[in-house]
Design a protein around this motif. Structure first.
Motif, short mmCIF file in Angstrom:
data_model
loop_
_atom_site.label_atom_id
_atom_site.label_comp_id
_atom_site.label_asym_id
_atom_site.label_seq_id
_atom_site.Cartn_x
_atom_site.Cartn_y
_atom_site.Cartn_z
N VAL A 190 6.23 4.63 0.99
CA VAL A 190 5.77 3.75 -0.08
C VAL A 190 4.73 2.72 0.37
O VAL A 190 3.99 2.19 -0.46
CB VAL A 190 6.96 3.00 -0.74
CG1 VAL A 190 7.86 3.98 -1.47
CG2 VAL A 190 7.75 2.19 0.30
N GLU A 191 4.66 2.42 1.67
CA GLU A 191 3.68 1.43 2.13
C GLU A 191 3.27 1.74 3.57
O GLU A 191 4.10 2.19 4.37
CB GLU A 191 4.25 0.01 2.06
CG GLU A 191 3.25 -1.07 2.41
CD GLU A 191 3.80 -2.48 2.22
OE1 GLU A 191 3.50 -3.34 3.07
OE2 GLU A 191 4.50 -2.71 1.21
N ARG A 193 0.86 0.26 6.94
CA ARG A 193 0.10 -0.82 7.58
C ARG A 193 -0.51 -0.29 8.86
O ARG A 193 0.13 0.49 9.57
CB ARG A 193 1.02 -2.01 7.89
CG ARG A 193 1.77 -2.54 6.68
CD ARG A 193 2.92 -3.44 7.07
NE ARG A 193 3.70 -3.85 5.91
CZ ARG A 193 4.87 -4.48 6.00
NH1 ARG A 193 5.39 -4.76 7.18
NH2 ARG A 193 5.52 -4.82 4.91
N GLU A 218 10.99 4.73 0.97
CA GLU A 218 11.74 4.29 -0.20
C GLU A 218 13.21 4.04 0.12
O GLU A 218 13.87 3.21 -0.52
CB GLU A 218 11.61 5.35 -1.30
CG GLU A 218 11.85 4.84 -2.70
CD GLU A 218 11.40 5.85 -3.75
OE1 GLU A 218 10.94 5.41 -4.81
OE2 GLU A 218 11.51 7.07 -3.51
N ALA A 337 -4.20 6.27 4.74
CA ALA A 337 -3.87 4.91 4.29
C ALA A 337 -3.80 3.97 5.50
O ALA A 337 -4.23 2.81 5.43
CB ALA A 337 -2.54 4.92 3.55
N SER A 341 -6.03 0.70 6.15
CA SER A 341 -5.44 -0.60 6.49
C SER A 341 -6.08 -1.18 7.75
O SER A 341 -6.31 -2.39 7.84
CB SER A 341 -3.93 -0.44 6.69
OG SER A 341 -3.33 -1.67 7.01
N PRO A 347 -2.24 -4.18 3.93
CA PRO A 347 -1.32 -3.05 3.75
C PRO A 347 -1.73 -2.21 2.55
O PRO A 347 -2.40 -2.72 1.62
CB PRO A 347 0.04 -3.73 3.51
CG PRO A 347 -0.28 -5.10 3.03
CD PRO A 347 -1.58 -5.47 3.66
N VAL A 348 -1.37 -0.93 2.57
CA VAL A 348 -1.73 -0.02 1.49
C VAL A 348 -0.45 0.48 0.82
O VAL A 348 0.43 1.04 1.47
CB VAL A 348 -2.54 1.18 2.01
CG1 VAL A 348 -2.84 2.17 0.86
CG2 VAL A 348 -3.83 0.70 2.64
N LYS A 349 -0.33 0.26 -0.48
CA LYS A 349 0.79 0.78 -1.25
C LYS A 349 0.49 2.22 -1.64
O LYS A 349 -0.62 2.55 -2.05
CB LYS A 349 1.00 -0.06 -2.52
CG LYS A 349 1.30 -1.53 -2.27
CD LYS A 349 2.72 -1.74 -1.79
CE LYS A 349 3.06 -3.25 -1.72
NZ LYS A 349 4.43 -3.48 -1.23
N LEU A 350 1.49 3.09 -1.54
CA LEU A 350 1.32 4.50 -1.91
C LEU A 350 1.95 4.75 -3.26
O LEU A 350 2.98 4.21 -3.59
CB LEU A 350 1.96 5.40 -0.85
CG LEU A 350 1.37 5.28 0.56
CD1 LEU A 350 2.14 6.15 1.53
CD2 LEU A 350 -0.09 5.68 0.57
#
Length: 350
Positions: A190-191, A193, A218, A337, A341, A347-350
């Motif tokens: 989900v995220e 970095r 998640e 991602a 970053s 940070p990149v949210k997916l």
């Protein structure tokens, strides 16, 4: 059934794959593609014509399967070209330089009802399959700790600099290990970095030869992956492959004399240590760690031969590769991602 195959790219992986096709009785290696005549070609491949033009070789030979082991920036065009001509495709990782391009290749494979196999070689490695099995047996949430730093010089450093013209180390190698994580936990990432550093003036100003990513899942699982290339890389703790959970840990234990520049080191495991966290009434561990010997595991060339044997079966047995393609895009999405970053500092949210 004999499958006629055209192999493009004769670098380290390309040569190994071409040898695998040459040796497999179900494949007929009809041609090789490389922009220049490579030095030190294995004797078994010396009798094959080497064509410098992929489009021309594809049109002239009309193979059943195209194997693509070229630099990443050519993967998409070559793969789509081959799929649209009706060939199945094996393509080395990473599949593409963007998620949109990766999805375009998958769409072309589905539209033509052709097989698309991405070079996730660890999926065919008995020891890595065992690592995944043992980790899943512990149950999550997980902590994934992995790296692959390569101390390179001479020709190897030249190859790394060439690769970095299009792809950073954490993307090039990271897709393997993110794919392993996603096989252990079924949770969605989900995220992401990332951070990176350019450690040499020989690397382009907008590229970095050391990178580090952190991934949040998640289910609460977390993971980090580290990759660096170059003559400045340390030989200390360059190979860490470790999975922890509330119930214990599973780790790859390398031989003490392993070297980061040895190609077999990148996949060879030596032993797997399984640690159980259960404590007895006196507070001590109820059982000692288990060391699983991986003696006799395949080396790099044999591993490539196992991978291409799977490619053969996938075509002959019409294996459903939907999950395989989905996983390939997902692991690429995570690594790209991380690269984003690194470059943005966010940070990149997916």
């Amino acid at each position: 059934m004999t499958i006629r195959v055209l192999a493009a790219g004769l670098g380290n992986m390309g040569r190994s794959h071409a040898l695998a096709y040459h040796r497999h009785p179900g494949f007929d290696l009809v041609g090789l593609v490389n922009r220049s005549t490579p030095r030190n070609l294995p004797p078994e491949l010396s009798g094959y014509r080497i064509d410098p033009s992929f489009p021309e070789a594809l049109r002239a030979l009309r193979p059943d399967l195209v194997s693509i082991s070229t630099y990443t920036d050519t993967h998409v065009d070559y793969a789509v070209m081959a799929l649209e001509q009706g060939a199945h495709v094996f393509v080395e990782k990473p599949l593409a330089m963007t998620v949109a391009d990766a999805e375009r290749v998958v769409a072309a494979a589905k539209a033509g009802n052709r097989k698309l196999i991405v070079g996730y070689i660890l999926r065919h490695h008995p020891s890595w399959m065992r690592l995944i099995e043992e980790a899943r047996g512990l149950g999550g949430p997980y902590v994934f700790r992995m790296n692959l730093n390569q101390q390179s010089s001479g020709a190897a450093w030249g190859v790394h600099k060439q690769l970095m013209q299009t792809t950073s180390p954490i993307v090039d190698c990271g897709v393997h290990y993110v794919d392993v994580w996603c096989q252990i936990t079924d949770a969605r990432p989900v995220e992401v970095r990332g951070m990176g550093l350019r450690l040499s003036n020989e690397v382009a100003p907008d590229m970095y030869n050391y990178g580090h990513m952190q991934v949040l899942f998640e289910d609460g699982s977390v993971g980090w992956y580290e990759a660096g290339w170059g003559p400045m890389m340390s030989e200390a703790a360059f190979f860490v492959k470790d999975v922890m959970s509330p119930k214990g840990a599973v780790s790859i234990v390398m031989d003490e004399d392993a070297r980061s520049a040895d190609l077999d080191t990148h996949t060879r495991t030596a032993r797997i240590r399984v640690h159980r966290a259960e404590l007895g009434a006196d507070g001590s561990f109820t059982r000692p760690d288990t060391l699983l010997s991986m003696q006799g595991e395949p080396g790099h060339q044999e591993l490539c031969e196992r991978e291409q044997a799977f490619v053969y079966r996938a075509i002959i047995e019409d294996i459903d590769l939907t999950r395989h393609m989905t996983d390939a895009v997902q692991s690429l999405r995570v690594c790209l991602a991380a690269d984003e970053s690194v470059r943005t500092g966010l940070p990149v949210k997916l």
